[in-house]
Write an enzyme that holds these catalytic residues in place. Structure first.
Site, PDB file in Angstrom:
ATOM      1  N   HIS A  61       1.180   0.518   2.172  1.00 50.14           N
ATOM      2  CA  HIS A  61       2.292   0.516   2.828  1.00 50.14           C
ATOM      3  C   HIS A  61       2.851   1.834   3.118  1.00 50.14           C
ATOM      4  CE1 HIS A  61       5.851  -1.827   4.614  1.00 50.14           C
ATOM      5  NE2 HIS A  61       5.757  -2.667   3.646  1.00 50.14           N
ATOM      6  N   ASP A  87       2.411  -0.978   8.354  1.00 47.64           N
ATOM      7  CA  ASP A  87       3.548  -1.614   8.375  1.00 47.64           C
ATOM      8  C   ASP A  87       3.362  -3.076   8.228  1.00 47.64           C
ATOM      9  OD1 ASP A  87       5.097   0.625   8.646  1.00 47.64           O
ATOM     10  OD2 ASP A  87       5.094   0.494  10.840  1.00 47.64           O
TER      11      ASP A  87
END
Length: 479
Positions: free
Chosen positions: A451, A455
């Site tokens: 992450h 995204d």
């Protein structure tokens, strides 16, 4: 007679110690010059140690799993040379120099044990130097029938000598008694220490126990007890309790543990799962297999890899490696696809190089070759490491969904799950006004991403693109 102390040589610049992952000799064994005596593992490679001299082993530096410092005594050998004689190390062979040079070229940034010009240090074999990715290459069985997991007891001083109380093996490998089984008329019997202990407590001769596996297991003992209950053996249902067993986490299993822990510690994972209708894909696969001729049988994996390669150019943030210390993401223009493979020693990730340039039949051939090499411990250094994205699949064992762990420093890993048949609504109507239902083959696909650089929208969009390819399989072969 004289004693020669073989010290652990410098097997890598910056390496302070190495782990014993296998002994191929025991105290009292006769060894010849250049005979493999131990396998040592660093965080970079697994290296075979060869004896520079011939003689009888009198001391060993600890057990499998112990760490030995560079320059510390590894083995003490009693030789026939007169006291004070020196033993010259053999010059490096052309093969050793060639392998060392190849290893350096294929693994930039990885320090080697010695330069190709001078060859490995005395006692270090260049025949098997394997880079570690998810774990090092599993060690191979040694001489005299010993297994890689065989351990040698050590005294409190860290060496086992002739005067030690415990001089035999304490492992899952065959014992000296078993090695001499030929003299008693029985072939050596393979079994774990727990199975041996239980058989000994029950008074069962393991040579009399039949098994369909490669070694006798607890289930085989249970079957033996049931069949011979009338001969005084206790029925297996009387007590199912067994003694606890402590297993040391060493060698490849330790490397896997360290890499998995580092991945979870450094990478903020998130996982996205979606359902894909693979009815048409499975139908096409069956047709391709019916007309494959001499080509390998197709599984789902080659078709999935083709779909992955066709969709990645639009999502370069997924086909990448993240150097978190430098704060740099390298987005690769090629797809070097890691293929998580289960072996007897643990999880290994061979890499399909330039997967984007291979067709479905070439991928099927390469998948089979790499999987076989991984299970036989014969992967080359260039077949491990430096991947850009990984696929992990449990095949028919796959569950509803998985949350795979990223193979750091990659930033994404894809996991197809089990295919199931279920009724689905088509959206059409049948005569009378009812909804049309058809039988469909459905599969969930999981993707775990880093992450920090990927995204959630990107991951979801990528899986949707992958879904379009797989649900309309003709697109896999479109220009």
């Amino acid at each position: 007679m004289a004693r020669f102390t073989f010290k652990l040589p410098d097997i890598g610049e910056g390496i302070a110690e190495a782990e014993i992952v296998a002994w191929h000799v025991a105290v009292g064994d006769r060894v010849e010059e250049d005979q493999n005596i131990a396998d040592m593992m660093t965080d970079k490679a697994t290296v075979e140690m060869e004896s520079p001299v011939a003689g009888v082993v009198v001391e060993l530096a600890g057990e499998v799993g112990d760490q030995v410092a560079i320059g510390a005594a590894l083995v003490v050998i009693e030789t026939e040379a007169a006291a004070g004689d020196t033993v010259a190390a053999a010059p490096p062979s052309a093969e050793q120099a060639e392998v060392a040079a190849q290893y350096e070229a294929e693994n930039p940034g990885v320090e080697e044990a010695q330069s190709a010009a001078t060859g490995p240090a005395p006692g270090v074999s260049a025949k098997r130097v394997t880079a570690n990715i998810v774990g090092a290459e599993p060690v191979e069985a040694g001489d005299a029938g010993r297994t890689p997991g065989e351990t040698r007891p050590a005294t409190s001083a860290g060496l086992t000598g002739k005067g030690s109380e415990a001089t035999g093996p304490t492992s899952s490998g065959p014992s000296r008694a078993e090695d001499s089984a030929a003299t008693t008329g029985h072939a050596p019997v393979l079994a774990s220490p727990a199975v041996r202990a239980r058989a000994r407590d029950l008074g069962i001769d393991l040579a009399q126990v039949k098994t369909d596996a490669d070694r006798v297991r607890h289930a085989d003992l249970d079957a033996f007890l049931r069949y011979n209950a009338g001969q005084g053996y206790q029925a297996p249902g009387a007590s199912r309790a067994r003694a606890d067993e402590q297993v040391r986490i060493i060698g490849m299993r330790r490397r896997i543990a360290e890499n998995m822990a580092a991945a979870k510690r450094h990478i903020p994972h998130f996982t996205y799962v979606d359902e894909i209708d693979v009815t048409a894909l499975e139908g096409m696969r069956a047709d391709l297999n019916d007309h494959r001729g001499q080509r390998p049988k197709l599984t789902l994996l080659p078709l999935l890899i083709v779909a992955i390669c066709r969709t990645l150019p639009d999502f370069p943030m997924l086909n990448a490696r993240y150097d978190d210390e430098a704060g740099v993401v390298t987005r690769s223009g090629r797809v070097h696809l890691g293929m998580a493979t289960q072996t007897d020693a643990g999880l290994t990730v061979p890499v399909i190089r330039d997967a984007q340039d291979r067709n479905v039949w070439q991928l099927a051939t390469e998948i089979a070759r790499l999987a076989e090499a991984a299970r036989a411990n014969k992967l080359r250094p260039d077949e491990l490491g430096n991947g850009t994205i990984t696929v992990t699949s449990l095949g028919p064992l796959g569950g509803i969904a998985t949350t795979p762990v990223i193979n750091r420093p990659e930033v994404a890993i894809i996991g197809p799950n089990r295919i199931v048949e279920r009724p689905v609504f088509t959206g059409a109507k049948v005569p009378g006004g009812g909804d049309e239902i058809r039988r469909a083959k459905l599969m969930n696909v999981s993707i775990s991403c880093d992450h920090r650089v990927v995204d959630g929208w990107d991951a979801a969009s990528y899986v949707q693109a992958l879904k379009r390819q797989l649900e309309t399989p003709v697109l896999l072969f479109a220009d």
